[in-house]
Write an enzyme that holds these catalytic residues in place. Structure first.
Site, short mmCIF file in Angstrom:
data_model
loop_
_atom_site.label_atom_id
_atom_site.label_comp_id
_atom_site.label_asym_id
_atom_site.label_seq_id
_atom_site.Cartn_x
_atom_site.Cartn_y
_atom_site.Cartn_z
N TRP A 1 31.42 72.67 104.29
CA TRP A 1 31.42 71.24 104.57
C TRP A 1 31.14 70.37 103.35
CZ3 TRP A 1 26.70 69.77 103.01
CH2 TRP A 1 25.61 70.61 103.22
N ASN A 2 30.70 70.96 102.23
CA ASN A 2 30.29 70.10 101.12
C ASN A 2 31.46 69.56 100.31
OD1 ASN A 2 30.71 72.77 100.22
ND2 ASN A 2 29.35 72.52 98.47
N LYS B 1 40.67 77.30 108.39
CA LYS B 1 39.73 76.68 109.32
C LYS B 1 38.63 76.00 108.53
CE LYS B 1 36.12 78.03 111.61
NZ LYS B 1 35.36 76.74 111.68
N GLY C 1 30.82 79.39 101.75
CA GLY C 1 29.80 78.97 102.69
C GLY C 1 28.45 79.59 102.38
N SER C 2 27.64 79.72 103.39
CA SER C 2 26.26 80.17 103.22
C SER C 2 26.19 81.69 103.11
CB SER C 2 25.42 79.72 104.41
OG SER C 2 25.81 80.41 105.59
N GLU D 1 32.45 83.18 98.41
CA GLU D 1 31.79 82.29 97.45
C GLU D 1 30.63 81.67 98.20
OE1 GLU D 1 30.24 79.58 95.53
OE2 GLU D 1 31.93 78.35 96.19
N LEU D 2 29.41 82.14 97.90
CA LEU D 2 28.25 81.84 98.73
C LEU D 2 27.27 80.92 98.00
CD1 LEU D 2 27.85 85.43 100.21
CD2 LEU D 2 29.24 83.53 101.07
N CYS E 1 26.84 74.34 95.45
CA CYS E 1 26.29 75.68 95.25
C CYS E 1 25.90 75.93 93.80
CB CYS E 1 27.27 76.74 95.72
SG CYS E 1 28.89 76.63 94.95
N GLU F 1 17.22 78.74 98.61
CA GLU F 1 18.21 77.71 98.29
C GLU F 1 17.86 76.44 99.06
OE1 GLU F 1 23.02 77.24 97.83
OE2 GLU F 1 22.27 78.35 99.57
#
Length: 481
Positions: free
Chosen positions: A151-152, A175, A228-229, A250-251, A284, A383
């Site tokens: 969402w960022n 998505k 995402g997370s 990519e976390l 991130c 984080e």
């Protein structure tokens, strides 16, 4: 405020899908509902996957330069709609309008760069052990790519995945995150108007633990790419394991920002402000923990706190320095982090609460916050992903290096020094996939954005990122009589 309904895009058609239920999209600055999207279902995901499966063979048979040309046309059309798309980003995500415009520029840049890779899909011809035989190694697309975005950066992350996947010859089911579904849907509208073949690009909505998980588990998706997370990454890793499906994750990050005794102080402060508070700290690669040498600590902290206090919060469309957090749960998470950190001995130097005044009576606002953190504070372990800057005073590079590496994350790190030896030591010893030396955040499209440890698998951008959307096929070709 009028409420606009956006539809999913499946097999070249805009649709509400199987369910007639909708999901509201909220403006994080005002908490007003300004849009709705379909409540996507697993059946919708299956339709999108089937469409992508049908479309992919013909798409991959097109010359790569033709695919790349269409991707570059998409980049150009996105720039033509820059202001419209930027306003959507502001409305659904909350960042200031100039940062949203920058995000749209980045979306186009990711697509443009990927399209340019069409002539760089390289194979190999190797000598065989046998007479009149060659060994060919070809790079070919995976097939159907399931792309899940955070969402960022709802627009840029879509472009970052669509560009290389499409140019490489894959079809895509995208998505977006439930909080920010609109940017991807608008990119689909633009692609539709440009005449992309039905099924090559599909954009759906729905929950991450239902629709998203189904995209990962489906036998008919061939590669999963997700930003995402760490929590979501672990769930995707587990869901893909039974099928041994390739994944690219990519976390999160916990980037150390190291300011050594010979650093350019003004440059370091400028970079720290940008690298911590851009996009309300929701990046991130943000500077998640600042380590300042004792000889510069007083001067750095004084200047940094003054700059943080001066940051302007306001309606994102008025282009302030910082907008709101993206959602109420994200805001409450930040409040909980600060409360726990203070209980653990951290000291608030500025901020530490929501702003007052009528303007901030609604929305998910939080003040830029600077804190002094003990070595064992959760502020230097967990984080934050928000506008909280923990500072630690260190006595030397080795101490900073040890604390920086004592983390489960390994995405980005920052080092400020004029000493070449320290720069080279950082390259050798910092356990991070991306290191910024004497500058703030912001990776370049020709680089390689990759995380170590809990920060991910694979990577994005550049030649290495592009090749992640291709797999190798080896042929032993005998041409003897």
């Amino acid at each position: 405020m009028s409420v606009t309904h956006f539809q999913m895009y499946i097999d070249g058609t805009f649709t509400d899908g199987e369910s007639r239920d909708t999901v509201a999209v909220e403006n994080p600055a005002t908490e007003e509902i300004f849009a709705t999207v379909p409540a996507g279902t697993i059946a919708d995901a299956d339709r999108a996957i089937a469409a992508a499966r049908r479309a992919q063979p013909e798409w991959s048979r097109r010359p790569a330069i033709e695919r790349g040309r269409m991707v570059r046309r998409l980049a150009s059309a996105i720039l033509d709609s820059r202001e419209h798309l930027a306003r959507i980003v502001v409305a659904e995500q909350g960042k200031p309008i100039s940062q949203a415009r920058g995000e749209i520029d980045a979306t186009a840049m990711f697509l443009e760069y990927a399209g340019e890779q069409a002539r760089r899909i390289q194979g190999e011809i190797l000598p065989s052990d046998h007479r009149e035989e060659d060994v060919w190694i070809r790079r070919v697309p995976y097939g159907v790519v399931a792309a899940l975005t955070a969402w960022n950066y709802p627009s840029a992350l879509a472009g970052r995945k669509l560009g290389p996947a499409l140019t490489a010859g894959n079809s895509v089911v995208l998505k977006g995150h439930e909080i920010t579904p609109l940017s991807g849907l608008e990119i689909a509208r633009i692609a539709h108007d440009l005449g992309f073949p039905p099924g090559v690009i599909n954009v759906i909505t729905g929950g991450g633990r239902s629709v998203g998980q189904h995209l990962v588990e489906s036998r008919d998706t061939d590669l999963v790419t997700m930003t995402g997370s760490v929590r979501a990454g672990r769930e995707i890793f587990a869901a893909a394991a039974p099928g041994l499906k390739p994944i690219r994750l990519e976390l999160g990050g916990k980037a150390p920002f190291i300011v050594l005794e010979d650093a350019d102080l003004d440059r370091a402060v400028d970079a720290a402000i940008v690298s911590r508070f851009t996009n309300c700290g929701q990046i991130c690669t943000c500077a998640e923990r600042i380590y300042v040498h004792r000889s510069l600590a007083d001067a750095f902290i004084s200047a940094f706190v003054a700059r943080a206090k001066a940051l302007r919060l306001a309606d994102p469309m008025s282009d302030p320095d910082m907008g709101p957090k993206v959602s109420r749960p994200e805001l409450e998470k930040i409040e909980n982090i600060v409360s726990r950190a203070v209980a653990g001995g951290a000291e608030i130097l500025t901020g530490g609460n929501r702003p007052g005044g009528d303007l901030f009576g609604r929305g998910h606002w939080y003040l830029p916050t600077v804190m002094l953190a003990p070595a064992d504070s959760l502020l230097v372990r967990e984080e934050i992903f928000g506008p909280i800057a923990p500072i630690r005073v260190i006595d030397g590079f080795e101490e900073a290096l040890a604390e920086a590496n004592a983390s489960d994350y390994g995405l980005s790190a920052y080092v400020f020094t004029r000493n070449l030896r320290r720069v080279m030591q950082s390259a050798r010893d910092l356990a991070f996939g991306e290191i910024y030396v004497n500058r703030g955040c912001g990776e370049l499209v020709q680089g390689f954005h990759c995380g170590w440890k809990n920060s991910g698998l694979g990577g994005e951008d550049g030649q290495h990122g592009f090749e992640g959307y291709l797999r190798r096929k080896t042929m032993y070709v005998s041409w003897s009589d």
